[in-house]
Design a protein around this motif. Structure first.
Motif, PDB file in Angstrom:
ATOM      1  N   CYS A 203       0.837  -1.211   0.000  1.00 47.87           N
ATOM      2  CA  CYS A 203       0.000   0.000   0.000  1.00 47.87           C
ATOM      3  C   CYS A 203       0.867   1.254   0.000  1.00 47.87           C
ATOM      4  CB  CYS A 203      -0.944   0.008   1.206  1.00 47.87           C
ATOM      5  SG  CYS A 203      -0.121   0.347   2.789  1.00 47.87           S
ATOM      6  N   GLY A 204       2.207   1.090   0.107  1.00 51.28           N
ATOM      7  CA  GLY A 204       3.135   2.211   0.082  1.00 51.28           C
ATOM      8  C   GLY A 204       3.634   2.631   1.452  1.00 51.28           C
ATOM      9  N   MET A 205       3.106   2.021   2.505  1.00 53.98           N
ATOM     10  CA  MET A 205       3.495   2.377   3.880  1.00 53.98           C
ATOM     11  C   MET A 205       4.931   1.935   4.149  1.00 53.98           C
ATOM     12  SD  MET A 205       2.165   3.731   6.629  1.00 53.98           S
ATOM     13  CE  MET A 205       2.464   3.826   8.398  1.00 53.98           C
ATOM     14  N   ASP A 206       5.701   2.831   4.774  1.00 47.63           N
ATOM     15  CA  ASP A 206       7.088   2.514   5.127  1.00 47.63           C
ATOM     16  C   ASP A 206       7.132   1.934   6.541  1.00 47.63           C
ATOM     17  OD1 ASP A 206       9.763   2.252   4.858  1.00 47.63           O
ATOM     18  OD2 ASP A 206      10.201   4.404   4.629  1.00 47.63           O
ATOM     19  N   PHE A 207       8.192   1.190   6.844  1.00 51.73           N
ATOM     20  CA  PHE A 207       8.349   0.578   8.161  1.00 51.73           C
ATOM     21  C   PHE A 207       9.655   1.030   8.804  1.00 51.73           C
ATOM     22  CE2 PHE A 207       5.898  -2.545   5.641  1.00 51.73           C
ATOM     23  CZ  PHE A 207       4.726  -2.554   6.380  1.00 51.73           C
ATOM     24  N   SER A 208       9.668   0.995  10.109  1.00 52.43           N
ATOM     25  CA  SER A 208      10.889   1.361  10.840  1.00 52.43           C
ATOM     26  C   SER A 208      11.899   0.227  10.730  1.00 52.43           C
ATOM     27  CB  SER A 208      10.565   1.620  12.310  1.00 52.43           C
ATOM     28  OG  SER A 208      10.145   0.413  12.939  1.00 52.43           O
ATOM     29  N   ILE A 209      13.160   0.529  11.055  1.00 52.95           N
ATOM     30  CA  ILE A 209      14.214  -0.486  11.009  1.00 52.95           C
ATOM     31  C   ILE A 209      13.882  -1.618  11.989  1.00 52.95           C
ATOM     32  CG2 ILE A 209      16.653  -0.921  11.494  1.00 52.95           C
ATOM     33  CD1 ILE A 209      17.221   1.948  10.581  1.00 52.95           C
ATOM     34  N   GLY A 213      13.241  -5.522  11.119  1.00 49.39           N
ATOM     35  CA  GLY A 213      14.078  -6.523  11.768  1.00 49.39           C
ATOM     36  C   GLY A 213      13.282  -7.732  12.227  1.00 49.39           C
ATOM     37  N   LYS A 214      11.999  -7.536  12.502  1.00 48.29           N
ATOM     38  CA  LYS A 214      11.139  -8.645  12.945  1.00 48.29           C
ATOM     39  C   LYS A 214      10.813  -9.620  11.816  1.00 48.29           C
ATOM     40  CE  LYS A 214       8.777  -5.782  16.421  1.00 48.29           C
ATOM     41  NZ  LYS A 214       7.475  -5.184  16.809  1.00 48.29           N
ATOM     42  N   LEU A 215      11.105  -9.223  10.582  1.00 49.39           N
ATOM     43  CA  LEU A 215      10.764 -10.065   9.430  1.00 49.39           C
ATOM     44  C   LEU A 215      11.785 -11.171   9.189  1.00 49.39           C
ATOM     45  CD1 LEU A 215       9.556  -7.310   6.917  1.00 49.39           C
ATOM     46  CD2 LEU A 215       8.151  -8.858   8.282  1.00 49.39           C
ATOM     47  N   SER A 216      12.938 -11.065   9.828  1.00 49.71           N
ATOM     48  CA  SER A 216      13.958 -12.100   9.619  1.00 49.71           C
ATOM     49  C   SER A 216      13.495 -13.417  10.229  1.00 49.71           C
ATOM     50  CB  SER A 216      15.282 -11.654  10.259  1.00 49.71           C
ATOM     51  OG  SER A 216      15.095 -11.420  11.647  1.00 49.71           O
ATOM     52  N   GLY A 217      13.831 -14.490   9.555  1.00 43.23           N
ATOM     53  CA  GLY A 217      13.483 -15.819  10.064  1.00 43.23           C
ATOM     54  C   GLY A 217      12.014 -16.178   9.935  1.00 43.23           C
ATOM     55  N   GLY A 218      11.317 -15.541   8.977  1.00 46.48           N
ATOM     56  CA  GLY A 218       9.913 -15.896   8.747  1.00 46.48           C
ATOM     57  C   GLY A 218       8.933 -15.156   9.616  1.00 46.48           C
ATOM     58  N   GLY A 219       9.379 -14.034  10.203  1.00 48.88           N
ATOM     59  CA  GLY A 219       8.471 -13.249  11.031  1.00 48.88           C
ATOM     60  C   GLY A 219       7.473 -12.457  10.193  1.00 48.88           C
ATOM     61  N   VAL A 220       6.432 -11.979  10.857  1.00 50.91           N
ATOM     62  CA  VAL A 220       5.369 -11.219  10.171  1.00 50.91           C
ATOM     63  C   VAL A 220       5.068  -9.955  10.976  1.00 50.91           C
ATOM     64  CG1 VAL A 220       2.942 -11.217   9.493  1.00 50.91           C
ATOM     65  CG2 VAL A 220       4.321 -13.257   9.132  1.00 50.91           C
ATOM     66  N   ILE A 221       4.874  -8.841  10.272  1.00 50.93           N
ATOM     67  CA  ILE A 221       4.449  -7.605  10.937  1.00 50.93           C
ATOM     68  C   ILE A 221       3.118  -7.151  10.306  1.00 50.93           C
ATOM     69  CG2 ILE A 221       6.745  -6.833  11.560  1.00 50.93           C
ATOM     70  CD1 ILE A 221       6.746  -5.006   9.133  1.00 50.93           C
ATOM     71  N   GLU A 222       2.429  -6.285  11.019  1.00 51.32           N
ATOM     72  CA  GLU A 222       1.123  -5.810  10.532  1.00 51.32           C
ATOM     73  C   GLU A 222       1.233  -4.349  10.116  1.00 51.32           C
ATOM     74  OE1 GLU A 222      -3.543  -5.426  12.041  1.00 51.32           O
ATOM     75  OE2 GLU A 222      -2.046  -6.503  13.253  1.00 51.32           O
ATOM     76  N   CYS A 223       0.780  -4.053   8.906  1.00 56.78           N
ATOM     77  CA  CYS A 223       0.809  -2.680   8.399  1.00 56.78           C
ATOM     78  C   CYS A 223      -0.264  -1.870   9.126  1.00 56.78           C
ATOM     79  CB  CYS A 223       0.551  -2.662   6.893  1.00 56.78           C
ATOM     80  SG  CYS A 223       0.456  -0.984   6.205  1.00 56.78           S
ATOM     81  N   GLU A 224       0.133  -0.730   9.680  1.00 56.75           N
ATOM     82  CA  GLU A 224      -0.812   0.124  10.403  1.00 56.75           C
ATOM     83  C   GLU A 224      -1.811   0.801   9.471  1.00 56.75           C
ATOM     84  OE1 GLU A 224       1.283   2.927  12.762  1.00 56.75           O
ATOM     85  OE2 GLU A 224       2.216   1.413  14.067  1.00 56.75           O
ATOM     86  N   HIS A 225      -1.448   0.910   8.202  1.00 61.71           N
ATOM     87  CA  HIS A 225      -2.312   1.614   7.243  1.00 61.71           C
ATOM     88  C   HIS A 225      -3.380   0.703   6.649  1.00 61.71           C
ATOM     89  CE1 HIS A 225      -3.296   3.378   3.219  1.00 61.71           C
ATOM     90  NE2 HIS A 225      -3.504   4.431   3.996  1.00 61.71           N
ATOM     91  N   CYS A 226      -2.957  -0.371   5.989  1.00 62.40           N
ATOM     92  CA  CYS A 226      -3.930  -1.265   5.330  1.00 62.40           C
ATOM     93  C   CYS A 226      -4.248  -2.509   6.154  1.00 62.40           C
ATOM     94  CB  CYS A 226      -3.435  -1.668   3.950  1.00 62.40           C
ATOM     95  SG  CYS A 226      -1.986  -2.773   3.973  1.00 62.40           S
ATOM     96  N   ARG A 227      -3.492  -2.706   7.269  1.00 65.88           N
ATOM     97  CA  ARG A 227      -3.708  -3.804   8.224  1.00 65.88           C
ATOM     98  C   ARG A 227      -3.381  -5.186   7.649  1.00 65.88           C
ATOM     99  NH1 ARG A 227      -8.447  -4.715  10.596  1.00 65.88           N
ATOM    100  NH2 ARG A 227      -7.381  -5.262  12.510  1.00 65.88           N
ATOM    101  N   ARG A 228      -2.601  -5.231   6.581  1.00 66.09           N
ATOM    102  CA  ARG A 228      -2.165  -6.514   6.043  1.00 66.09           C
ATOM    103  C   ARG A 228      -1.010  -7.077   6.861  1.00 66.09           C
ATOM    104  NH1 ARG A 228      -3.609  -3.899   1.155  1.00 66.09           N
ATOM    105  NH2 ARG A 228      -4.920  -5.223  -0.181  1.00 66.09           N
TER     106      ARG A 228
END
Length: 233
Positions: A203-209, A213-228
């Motif tokens: 959706c174009g939303m940027d993320f903090s470092i 960092g939570k995405l390493s090793g198969g992690g998942v984060i939630e976008c605050e804008h589109c909630r994906r």
């Protein structure tokens, strides 16, 4: 298989179900079903409103007619007065009053004629609406049946996909699966999306470092804008 991979597999199968749902939702059978249902839901309210309007118009005509009658009677009384009375000033007053009442009479007649025209128009509108309602009632049964038949024709596919989703879903933590289903109800799709080459959400939303960092090793984060749910490929 990791939770992320299970979720991606779940979404892949779910996409097939979503496609069927969209095809059903966009079908002519459903469009006609929704139109007929909406028409019937509004018909009763519209007919009731027309009934109330007719009563109001009828009451208005009755009140104006009564006033019209009273004025005519008053004018008749003035006309029967003895013009030879010695009080010429009084006669002059009665004449002026009679003229004023005659003007009011003409105005009332115009209002009554206007209301009568509105009543005729309302009756015609009511008659037309009644005919449309009766016609739609006759069509509704056939429309409903065709919609049910169309959904029934896809029921086998839906059931098969449902069982496959249950099988995959059993391997996913309940809390995570519940979040997925909640987003699905909110019509978010795809629910899981990969981080773009520019390291943003789709959706174009940027993320903090820290978040990336939570995405390493198969992690998942939630976008605050589109909630994906965002993951890194």
């Amino acid at each position: 298989m990791s939770v992320l991979n299970e979720l991606l597999e779940y979404q892949k199968v779910d996409a097939e179900l979503r496609k069927i749902e969209q095809e059903i939702a966009g079908s002519e059978e459903r469009k006609k079903y929704v139109q007929a249902k909406k028409f019937m839901e509004n018909a009763a309210q519209k007919l009731e409103a027309q009934d109330k309007r007719a009563v109001d118009l009828r009451n208005s005509v009755q009140q104006l007619t009564l006033r019209y009658k009273e004025i005519k009677e008053t004018i008749a009384e003035y006309a029967s007065l003895d013009e030879n009375t010695e009080d010429g000033g009084q006669i002059s007053y009665y004449k002026r009053s009679a003229q004023s009442l005659a003007d009011s009479l003409r105005a009332l007649k115009g209002e009554i004629n206007k209301l009568v025209s509105e009543i005729e128009s309302a009756c015609e509108e009511y008659k037309k609406m009644k005919e449309q309602t009766i016609s739609m009632q006759k069509q509704s049964k056939d429309i409903n049946e065709k919609y049910k038949e169309m959904k029934k024709s896809r029921a086998g596919e839906v059931e098969k996909i449902g069982k496959e989703l249950e099988k995959i879903g059993a391997k996913i933590p309940a809390e995570t699966l519940e979040k997925y289903k909640t987003k699905r109800k909110e019509r978010i799709f795809p629910i899981l999306a990969p981080l773009t080459p520019q390291e943003r959400c789709i959706c174009g939303m940027d993320f903090s470092i820290a978040e990336k960092g939570k995405l390493s090793g198969g992690g998942v984060i939630e976008c605050e804008h589109c909630r994906r749910f965002i993951y890194k490929q």
